[in-house]
Design a protein around this motif. Structure first.
Motif, PDB file in Angstrom:
ATOM      1  N   SER A  73       0.702  -1.240  -0.100  1.00  0.00           N
ATOM      2  CA  SER A  73      -0.072  -0.238   0.418  1.00  0.00           C
ATOM      3  C   SER A  73       0.786   1.112  -0.057  1.00  0.00           C
ATOM      4  O   SER A  73       0.099   2.374   0.278  1.00  0.00           O
ATOM      5  CB  SER A  73      -0.504   0.089   1.526  1.00  0.00           C
ATOM      6  OG  SER A  73      -0.126  -0.203   2.109  1.00  0.00           O
ATOM      7  N   VAL A  74       1.615   1.177   0.423  1.00  0.00           N
ATOM      8  CA  VAL A  74       2.596   2.077   0.020  1.00  0.00           C
ATOM      9  C   VAL A  74       4.164   2.416  -0.924  1.00  0.00           C
ATOM     10  O   VAL A  74       4.301   1.559  -1.935  1.00  0.00           O
ATOM     11  CB  VAL A  74       3.687   2.303   1.588  1.00  0.00           C
ATOM     12  CG1 VAL A  74       2.495   2.265   2.599  1.00  0.00           C
ATOM     13  CG2 VAL A  74       5.019   1.266   2.025  1.00  0.00           C
ATOM     14  N   THR A  75       4.502   3.194  -1.253  1.00  0.00           N
ATOM     15  CA  THR A  75       5.834   3.448  -2.099  1.00  0.00           C
ATOM     16  C   THR A  75       7.225   3.744  -1.384  1.00  0.00           C
ATOM     17  O   THR A  75       6.691   4.888  -0.398  1.00  0.00           O
ATOM     18  CB  THR A  75       5.883   4.294  -3.114  1.00  0.00           C
ATOM     19  OG1 THR A  75       5.065   5.660  -2.895  1.00  0.00           O
ATOM     20  CG2 THR A  75       4.760   3.591  -4.188  1.00  0.00           C
ATOM     21  N   GLY A  76       8.382   3.585  -1.998  1.00  0.00           N
ATOM     22  CA  GLY A  76       9.021   4.189  -1.247  1.00  0.00           C
ATOM     23  C   GLY A  76       9.636   3.322  -0.135  1.00  0.00           C
ATOM     24  O   GLY A  76      11.260   3.937  -0.108  1.00  0.00           O
ATOM     25  N   PHE A  77       8.804   2.831   0.951  1.00  0.00           N
ATOM     26  CA  PHE A  77       9.731   2.184   1.924  1.00  0.00           C
ATOM     27  C   PHE A  77       9.327   0.620   1.943  1.00  0.00           C
ATOM     28  O   PHE A  77       8.382   0.812   0.798  1.00  0.00           O
ATOM     29  CB  PHE A  77       9.598   2.745   3.176  1.00  0.00           C
ATOM     30  CG  PHE A  77       7.929   3.321   3.691  1.00  0.00           C
ATOM     31  CD1 PHE A  77       7.799   2.538   4.884  1.00  0.00           C
ATOM     32  CD2 PHE A  77       7.754   4.622   2.745  1.00  0.00           C
ATOM     33  CE1 PHE A  77       6.610   3.188   5.239  1.00  0.00           C
ATOM     34  CE2 PHE A  77       6.324   5.033   3.440  1.00  0.00           C
ATOM     35  CZ  PHE A  77       5.767   4.398   4.258  1.00  0.00           C
ATOM     36  N   GLY A  78       9.358  -0.035   3.177  1.00  0.00           N
ATOM     37  CA  GLY A  78       8.249  -1.323   2.607  1.00  0.00           C
ATOM     38  C   GLY A  78       7.539  -1.316   3.965  1.00  0.00           C
ATOM     39  O   GLY A  78       6.914  -2.827   4.026  1.00  0.00           O
ATOM     40  N   GLY A  79       6.811  -0.356   4.499  1.00  0.00           N
ATOM     41  CA  GLY A  79       5.817  -0.920   5.524  1.00  0.00           C
ATOM     42  C   GLY A  79       6.103  -0.511   6.744  1.00  0.00           C
ATOM     43  O   GLY A  79       7.325  -0.240   6.546  1.00  0.00           O
ATOM     44  N   GLY A  80       5.173  -0.723   6.875  1.00  0.00           N
ATOM     45  CA  GLY A  80       5.117  -1.388   8.640  1.00  0.00           C
ATOM     46  C   GLY A  80       4.499  -1.061   9.543  1.00  0.00           C
ATOM     47  O   GLY A  80       3.217  -2.020   9.546  1.00  0.00           O
ATOM     48  N   THR A  81       5.067  -0.220  10.935  1.00  0.00           N
ATOM     49  CA  THR A  81       3.478  -0.924  12.213  1.00  0.00           C
ATOM     50  C   THR A  81       3.557   0.759  12.529  1.00  0.00           C
ATOM     51  O   THR A  81       4.702   1.562  13.377  1.00  0.00           O
ATOM     52  CB  THR A  81       3.862  -1.823  13.578  1.00  0.00           C
ATOM     53  OG1 THR A  81       4.190  -3.172  12.828  1.00  0.00           O
ATOM     54  CG2 THR A  81       2.615  -1.509  13.905  1.00  0.00           C
ATOM     55  N   VAL A  82       2.337   1.179  12.914  1.00  0.00           N
ATOM     56  CA  VAL A  82       2.237   3.113  13.630  1.00  0.00           C
ATOM     57  C   VAL A  82       1.475   2.455  14.746  1.00  0.00           C
ATOM     58  O   VAL A  82       0.886   1.355  15.080  1.00  0.00           O
ATOM     59  CB  VAL A  82       1.443   3.494  12.892  1.00  0.00           C
ATOM     60  CG1 VAL A  82       1.407   4.908  13.005  1.00  0.00           C
ATOM     61  CG2 VAL A  82       1.941   3.754  11.455  1.00  0.00           C
ATOM     62  N   TYR A  83       2.045   3.645  15.516  1.00  0.00           N
ATOM     63  CA  TYR A  83       1.716   3.457  17.389  1.00  0.00           C
ATOM     64  C   TYR A  83       1.479   4.731  17.294  1.00  0.00           C
ATOM     65  O   TYR A  83       2.058   5.617  17.318  1.00  0.00           O
ATOM     66  CB  TYR A  83       3.019   2.649  18.077  1.00  0.00           C
ATOM     67  CG  TYR A  83       3.168   1.740  17.786  1.00  0.00           C
ATOM     68  CD1 TYR A  83       2.825   0.527  18.718  1.00  0.00           C
ATOM     69  CD2 TYR A  83       4.461   1.138  16.827  1.00  0.00           C
ATOM     70  CE1 TYR A  83       3.690  -1.350  18.273  1.00  0.00           C
ATOM     71  CE2 TYR A  83       5.086   0.410  16.296  1.00  0.00           C
ATOM     72  CZ  TYR A  83       3.830  -1.274  17.054  1.00  0.00           C
ATOM     73  OH  TYR A  83       5.080  -2.578  17.249  1.00  0.00           O
TER      74      TYR A  83
END
Length: 301
Positions: A73-83
């Motif tokens: 769902s994103v470009t330029g990085f590999g995703g992640g987790t938002v806290y």
């Protein structure tokens, strides 16, 4: 630096009134009781007055929720987790993106997510495009993740886009310096046992806390963290924290000293919260957990 704070202050005043945001999809509650809203002379202040116990605690005063960001769902990085703080009663928050190191995934720095978010920040621990990305790439990915977080993410309305910072471990720490160099508007940078073949950073204008480890054999402080620190402008708000009895991988596990000074640095410079100056100035002295601490006090930003 003064003009950056003035712009940030104006933006905060225009945004005052407390934004109410939609709950992030798929979020789950974790952490501590919700902090109550309170008026503050500094509109960026979030949470109760700090104490040594509060910044050393495993959780701060905000309950925390989290949401997963898929790499597709994103470009330029590999995703992640938002806290992020669950409550919206205190208005918007500053935000921090954190990169892992070489061959590592976000799981290696995941402990920082809820720990920092519970103190009143939106925190994004990311995966990189590949585990072998070099510092310059990781710097660009940190900035891409910040742009996603503030412009497209489900929690974007919870964030004050003028109050942003970056952190990273190892090559992610080297990337943190790259990001700060590329985007002077950042309010705080914290490389954790950073690795970068470029050891000179006179262009950086972002308040920077360099964290090294006395037992680091992968990015030894003598060839990485110490030269990084010495090369920063003498007029910059900067500090060098060398952990005692620590290794290159100490930032991969929950660590009270890293948390204590990271929280204080982020609060002091992202939130301009001078209540945290007491933990940074006078300079902390050597102890069982601190081999050395250098810096310029009092801070000017």
């Amino acid at each position: 630096m003064t003009s950056r704070l003035a712009r940030a202050g104006l933006a905060a005043l225009l945004a005052a009134g407390g934004l109410v945001a939609a709950q992030a999809t798929g979020a789950q509650a974790i952490g501590a009781p919700v902090a109550s809203a309170r008026a503050a002379a500094n509109p960026y202040e979030r949470g109760p007055a700090p104490t040594t116990a509060s910044i050393e605690a495993t959780r701060g005063s905000y309950a925390v929720s989290q949401t997963t960001v898929s790499s597709v769902s994103v470009t330029g990085f590999g995703g992640g987790t938002v806290y992020y703080p669950t409550s919206t009663s205190d208005g918007t928050f500053g935000a921090v993106v954190i990169s892992p190191g070489y061959t590592a995934y976000q799981s290696s720095i995941a402990w920082l997510g809820p720990r920092l978010a519970s103190q009143g920040f939106v925190v994004f621990t990311i995966d990189t495009l590949t585990t072998l990305d070099q510092p310059d790439s990781r710097g660009r990915q940190l900035l891409a993740a910040l742009d996603y977080l503030t412009q497209r993410s489900s929690v974007r309305t919870r964030i004050d886009g003028t109050r942003l910072g970056v952190m990273g471990h190892s090559m992610g720490g080297g990337g943190t310096l790259e990001a700060a160099k590329s985007r002077p508007s950042l309010q705080a940078a914290i490389p954790l046992t950073g690795w970068n073949l470029d050891t000179t950073w006179p262009e950086i204008q972002t308040p920077t806390l360099i964290v090294g480890a006395d037992g680091d054999t992968i990015a030894p402080v003598a060839t990485h963290s110490e030269p990084f620190y010495r090369s920063l402008p003498s007029t910059l708000d900067k500090a060098y924290l060398e952990l005692r009895g620590a290794t290159h991988f100490t930032p991969n596990s929950a660590n009270t000293t890293i948390a204590k000074y990271s929280i204080s640095w982020l609060k002091r410079f992202i939130d301009n919260d001078t209540r945290y100056e007491q933990f940074l100035c006078p300079l902390p002295q050597p102890s069982l957990s601190i081999a050395e601490y250098r810096g310029n006090c009092p801070h000017t930003s």
